[in-house]
Write an enzyme that holds these catalytic residues in place. Structure first.
Site, PDB file in Angstrom:
ATOM      1  N   CYS A   1      40.198  47.398  43.586  1.00 46.39           N
ATOM      2  CA  CYS A   1      38.759  47.399  43.289  1.00 46.39           C
ATOM      3  C   CYS A   1      38.468  47.353  41.797  1.00 46.39           C
ATOM      4  O   CYS A   1      37.350  47.040  41.385  1.00 46.39           O
ATOM      5  CB  CYS A   1      38.094  48.630  43.901  1.00 46.39           C
ATOM      6  SG  CYS A   1      38.495  48.853  45.626  1.00 46.39           S
TER       7      CYS A   1
ATOM      8  N   HIS B   1      31.337  50.328  40.753  1.00 45.13           N
ATOM      9  CA  HIS B   1      31.984  49.906  42.001  1.00 45.13           C
ATOM     10  C   HIS B   1      31.220  50.537  43.158  1.00 45.13           C
ATOM     11  O   HIS B   1      30.857  51.716  43.103  1.00 45.13           O
ATOM     12  CB  HIS B   1      33.447  50.364  41.993  1.00 45.13           C
ATOM     13  CG  HIS B   1      34.155  50.063  43.270  1.00 45.13           C
ATOM     14  ND1 HIS B   1      34.031  48.855  43.915  1.00 45.13           N
ATOM     15  CD2 HIS B   1      34.984  50.825  44.043  1.00 45.13           C
ATOM     16  CE1 HIS B   1      34.758  48.887  45.021  1.00 45.13           C
ATOM     17  NE2 HIS B   1      35.341  50.062  45.121  1.00 45.13           N
TER      18      HIS B   1
ATOM     19  N   ASN C   1      31.729  48.254  50.740  1.00 44.54           N
ATOM     20  CA  ASN C   1      32.710  48.179  49.654  1.00 44.54           C
ATOM     21  C   ASN C   1      33.451  46.837  49.758  1.00 44.54           C
ATOM     22  O   ASN C   1      34.167  46.609  50.722  1.00 44.54           O
ATOM     23  CB  ASN C   1      33.671  49.363  49.795  1.00 44.54           C
ATOM     24  CG  ASN C   1      34.777  49.363  48.757  1.00 44.54           C
ATOM     25  OD1 ASN C   1      34.976  48.390  48.029  1.00 44.54           O
ATOM     26  ND2 ASN C   1      35.505  50.462  48.690  1.00 44.54           N
TER      27      ASN C   1
END
Ligand code: UT7
Length: 328
Positions: free
Chosen positions: A115, A255, A285
């Site tokens: 990520c 994020h 996500n």
């Protein structure tokens, strides 16, 4: 050596059409909309079709970023794709994309930092421009997590979605562009978030499939604790290196893992949600795609104007983290 100032010349995003709602997940695993919304903030996510691979998502986002930057694919010197869901082990997704775009002059490679990958990619590619090696680079964060998610595991399947975000970076005026990067890794936390199967340790086999090793494994609560600590630390460090104060931030682009993690970062930075790009309710996500999709959406929605001070900050498998201070 005098470094050339580097910044974002254009951004673009792509998310697949298919929407997977919390209500639909209720029919797949033992969960409910109320749990998902209160524990994560996620309401729905996008899922790539069977025919769509990560390079296809990259291609759509890249075309928009190139248009917004006002350059052609032929002008690109470099393509960096941050992803943990490449089309295949090799050739790289960046090479597949280079061919699709017709970016004949561009060097191309993938980067693996989960990520945090997009921020790692920006730091990496901007050095080539700062030193005058290259003029234009395309940096993409893209993932098709639905392809590696176990839809019988309620601990993970409610979190993830698919998408791609792209930026073209190049020279900008002195007072604009990237003012600092903060990257880090802690390999001791690697076992907390991983896919064990399909690599050289556990090559794909009947056994690896039977053991479900080709799917994401995550120790959610441990990753959560790490995330809360590291998001604030990384943002603080990017601020310090840029010589900015918390109050200088016009927009935080974090994020998009969990609303509670974002909220903890906002508290640490003495900020409120008005100055934060939040879209995890719509997309979940998306790993490396989360930050660049949020950035492209902020630009689309007119939430950033020239001269605004942005902090991008993320964390992920590795464990890794990355933050950047950027003047838009
Ligand atoms: O991009 C980086 C990747 N990862 C992350 O950012 C994830 C970070 N972690 C998180 O976001 C959170 O840890 C989760 C959202 C994954 C989980 O939230 P949590 O508050 O840490 O829950 P938990 O894992 O401690 O589980 C609490 C309870 C458990 O039940 P018991 O043992 O208390 O009876 C779980 O079994 O919630 C249960 N649970 C669920 N219940 C309904 C776990 N998943 C679900 C679910 N629906 N989907």
């Amino acid at each position: 050596m005098n470094l050339i100032p580097v910044g974002v010349l254009g951004a673009g995003k792509y998310v697949p059409e298919r929407i997977l709602t919390n209500q639909e997940l209720e029919t797949m695993v033992e969960t409910n909309d109320e749990w998902i919304v209160t524990r994560t903030g996620i309401r729905e996510r996008r899922i790539a079709s069977e025919q769509q691979a990560t390079s296809d998502l990259c291609y759509e986002a890249a075309k928009i970023a190139l248009d917004n930057a006002g350059i052609t694919a032929e002008q690109l010197d470099l393509i960096v794709v941050a992803t943990i869901t490449p089309d295949m082990s090799f050739p790289s997704t960046a090479c597949i994309l280079q061919e699709k775009l017709g970016a004949k002059q561009a060097a191309a490679y993938d980067l693996s930092a989960a990520c945090s990958g997009f921020v790692y990619g920006l730091a990496n590619a901007s050095n080539f421009i700062a030193t005058g090696t290259y003029k234009y680079a395309l940096v993409i964060g893209a993932d098709s997590l639905s392809k590696i998610t176990d839809y019988t595991d309620r601990n993970t399947c409610i979190l993830f979605g698919d998408g791609a975000g792209a930026v073209v970076i190049g020279q900008v005026p002195e007072d604009r562009g990237f003012k600092s990067f903060e990257l880090g890794a802690d390999g001791s936390g690697g076992p907390l978030l991983k896919i064990e199967g399909g690599g050289s340790r556990n090559p794909a086999s009947q056994h690896s499939i039977d053991q479900r090793l080709h799917y994401i494994y995550m120790a959610g609560a441990e990753v959560f604790k790490f995330a809360v600590r590291i998001m604030g630390n990384a943002a603080d460090e990017a601020l310090r290196k840029a010589g900015w104060d918390k109050a200088d931030i016009d927009l935080l682009v974090p994020h998009q893992a969990n609303m509670r993690i974002i909220q903890a970062s906002l508290n640490r930075l003495n900020m409120t949600e008005e100055k934060c790009m939040i879209n995890l309710d719509k997309y979940g996500n998306m790993s490396a795609a989360s930050i660049p999709v949020a950035l492209a959406e902020a630009a689309e929605q007119g939430r950033v104007k020239e001269g605004d001070r942005l902090i991008l900050v993320g964390f992920g498998g590795g464990l890794t983290w990355g933050a950047a201070a950027l003047v838009w």
